[in-house]
Write an enzyme that holds these catalytic residues in place. Sequence first.
Site, PDB file in Angstrom:
ATOM      1  CE1 TYR A 148     -26.626 -16.514 -42.796  1.00 36.89           C
ATOM      2  CE2 TYR A 148     -24.230 -16.363 -42.434  1.00 36.89           C
ATOM      3  CZ  TYR A 148     -25.472 -15.800 -42.484  1.00 36.89           C
ATOM      4  OH  TYR A 148     -25.566 -14.596 -41.856  1.00 36.89           O
ATOM      5  CG  ASP A 243     -29.768 -23.406 -38.744  1.00 34.86           C
ATOM      6  OD1 ASP A 243     -28.785 -22.512 -38.911  1.00 34.86           O
ATOM      7  OD2 ASP A 243     -31.066 -22.848 -38.749  1.00 34.86           O
ATOM      8  CE  LYS A 271     -33.821 -17.775 -43.456  1.00 36.18           C
ATOM      9  NZ  LYS A 271     -33.582 -16.370 -44.090  1.00 36.18           N
TER      10      LYS A 271
HETATM   11  P1  KE4 Z   1     -31.235 -14.516 -39.743  1.00 36.82           P
HETATM   12  O1  KE4 Z   1     -30.185 -13.996 -38.593  1.00 36.82           O
HETATM   13  O2  KE4 Z   1     -30.894 -13.877 -41.037  1.00 36.82           O
HETATM   14  O3  KE4 Z   1     -32.783 -14.345 -39.300  1.00 36.82           O
HETATM   15  O4  KE4 Z   1     -31.246 -16.078 -40.057  1.00 36.82           O
HETATM   16  C1  KE4 Z   1     -29.926 -16.566 -39.887  1.00 36.82           C
HETATM   17  C2  KE4 Z   1     -29.957 -17.925 -40.583  1.00 36.82           C
HETATM   18  C3  KE4 Z   1     -29.658 -19.023 -39.724  1.00 36.82           C
HETATM   19  N1  KE4 Z   1     -29.826 -20.301 -40.353  1.00 36.82           N
HETATM   20  C4  KE4 Z   1     -29.814 -20.408 -41.445  1.00 36.82           C
HETATM   21  C5  KE4 Z   1     -30.101 -21.939 -41.970  1.00 36.82           C
HETATM   22  C6  KE4 Z   1     -30.116 -19.429 -42.480  1.00 36.82           C
HETATM   23  O5  KE4 Z   1     -30.282 -19.690 -43.724  1.00 36.82           O
HETATM   24  C7  KE4 Z   1     -30.050 -18.208 -41.858  1.00 36.82           C
HETATM   25  C8  KE4 Z   1     -30.234 -16.843 -42.669  1.00 36.82           C
HETATM   26  N2  KE4 Z   1     -30.600 -17.147 -44.230  1.00 36.82           N
HETATM   27  C9  KE4 Z   1     -29.965 -16.100 -45.320  1.00 36.82           C
HETATM   28  C10 KE4 Z   1     -30.264 -16.765 -46.452  1.00 36.82           C
HETATM   29  N3  KE4 Z   1     -29.308 -17.729 -47.164  1.00 36.82           N
HETATM   30  C11 KE4 Z   1     -30.527 -14.826 -44.844  1.00 36.82           C
HETATM   31  C12 KE4 Z   1     -30.373 -13.814 -45.988  1.00 36.82           C
HETATM   32  C13 KE4 Z   1     -29.346 -12.652 -45.438  1.00 36.82           C
HETATM   33  O6  KE4 Z   1     -28.361 -13.006 -44.911  1.00 36.82           O
HETATM   34  O7  KE4 Z   1     -29.846 -11.560 -45.687  1.00 36.82           O
END
Ligand code: KE4
Length: 429
Positions: A148, A243, A271
Site C-alpha cells: 500500500y 516506499d 510519519k
Molecule cells: P499517508 O498518505 O496515509 O500519510 O501515507 C500513505 C502511505 C504510504 N506508504 C506506506 C508504506 C504507508 O503505509 C502509508 C499509509 N499507512 C497506513 C497504515 N497502513 C495509514 C493508515 C490510514 O490509511 O489511515
Amino acid sequence: MSPFLPGPTSHSLWERALRRIPGGVNSPVRAFRGVGGEPFLVNRAKGCTITDVDGRDYIDFVGTWGPAILGHAPQVVIDAVTETAKYGTSFGIPNPLEVEMAETICRMVPSVEKVRMTNSGTEAVMSAIRLARGATGRDRIVKFEGCYHGHVDSLLVKAGSGALTLGQPDSAGIPASLASLTSTVPFNDIEALKHVFQEKGSEIACVILEPVPANAGLYLPEPGYLEAIRNLCNEHGALLIFDEVMTGFRLAPGGAQEIYGITPDLTTMGKVIGGGLPVGAFGGRADIMDQLAPLGPVYQAGTLSGNPLALAAGLAQLKEMERINGWALLESIGAQMEEAMRCSIKGKPLTFQRIGSMFCLYFCGGPVRNLEDAKKSDTVAFARYFHAALREGIYFAPSQYEAGFLSTAHTSEDLARVADAIARILSQL
Ligand code: KE4
C-alpha cells in the site's frame, strides 16, 4: 471544551460522526470494518497509553500508524511545537526548519541527496511516481500485490491496508486506461518480476515497493530478493523507489535500506519525521530530484509543504531518537514482545512475524511470505482476538492486514501485562 472534562460519550459522538463524515471516519481503516463493532473516540494520549472520551485507557500498539515512535505526546515534541507555534504556524516562505530537516534526512539516509517535503505519505508517493515518469520518459509502474502506498490512483491496484481490509484492493474511480499502466507482481517472487521486465522492460519508469511490506500484516524480503530487484532495475533503466513511509527512521536511522544495504534511486518518507503532524517527503539522487520544478519539467508543489510546526515536531523526534539511541531500545522491546508472543502461540495455528518495532500476529500457519499467504488468515478469529484484547485495555490495529508498532514508551512491565493477557486470550479463543 477541554478534552479532559466529561463531555459527550464515545457512542453519542460516533452517532454524530456517522451523520456528517462518510463511514464516520476520515480514514477507512479506523472504522473497525475489519473487526466489527463500534470504534471509540480518543481525545488524549501519553506514552504508550491512549484514553477514550469515556475515560478508558488502552495500551496502544498502533501509535497513530507509525509516527508515535517515542510514544504519544513526548515532551520534546510538545515543547518544540509549542515554542515554534508562538512565532507562527505557516509562512509559505522558505524557513530555517526546512533547511535543517532536509540536511537531517540527507545525513540519516545517504541515498537521499536531495529531498522535498510534502504533507502526507500519499502526496510523497504521488510526487515520486510523477518524477520517475518525467525523469525516464516512461509510463509503466510496477508494484507488488498487497503493498500500500497511499491512495494514489496509479497505485490503488491490488493494494494493501484499508483497501485490502475492505476488500477493495482496486478502487472505483480509477480510469482503466491509467490502471493498465500499472503492473503488479507477488512479493518474494523474482521470476514474476523478471517476466514483467522481459515483456515490458523498456516501458517501465519505476518499480515501487515497501522494502518490508507492512500493509498486509508484516512479512520480510527473502535473502537476495531486494538486491535482485535492484539489479533488474539497473539492467532495464527503471528507477527503484523504496516506499519507507512506515519503515523509514523506524527500522534504523536510515530505514530498511540501511538494514538491507540496498540503495534505491528515490525514497518516500513520512510519519516519524512529522512527530504526529501532517508530513511526507520524497528524495533521492540529485540528478533525478533536479528534474522537479522550479529547476526541471516535473511540476510538484504544496501550500503547507515544509510546515514549520510539522518540521519542528519531526526534528525534535529524530533528535531524541538519536540522543537515546532509540533504535537499540526498540529492538530490545521488540525482542521482549516476540519472546512473549512466541510462548503464547506455541502449538497454535498462528504466526508471529517481527522486524524491530514492527510486528504482526497472523491467524494462519506460516511463514507468511506474501499477500497470498497473508490472505489465508482467519479474520473472524482475528476479530475475536482484537475485541478480547480491547476488553483487556489493549489496542491492536483493527485489521489482520495491518502491522503493529512498538515505541520507546512501551515498558517491560507493559509488555509483561500484555503477554499475560494475550496468553489468556489465545488459550480461550
Ligand atoms: P499517508 O498518505 O496515509 O500519510 O501515507 C500513505 C502511505 C504510504 N506508504 C506506506 C508504506 C504507508 O503505509 C502509508 C499509509 N499507512 C497506513 C497504515 N497502513 C495509514 C493508515 C490510514 O490509511 O489511515
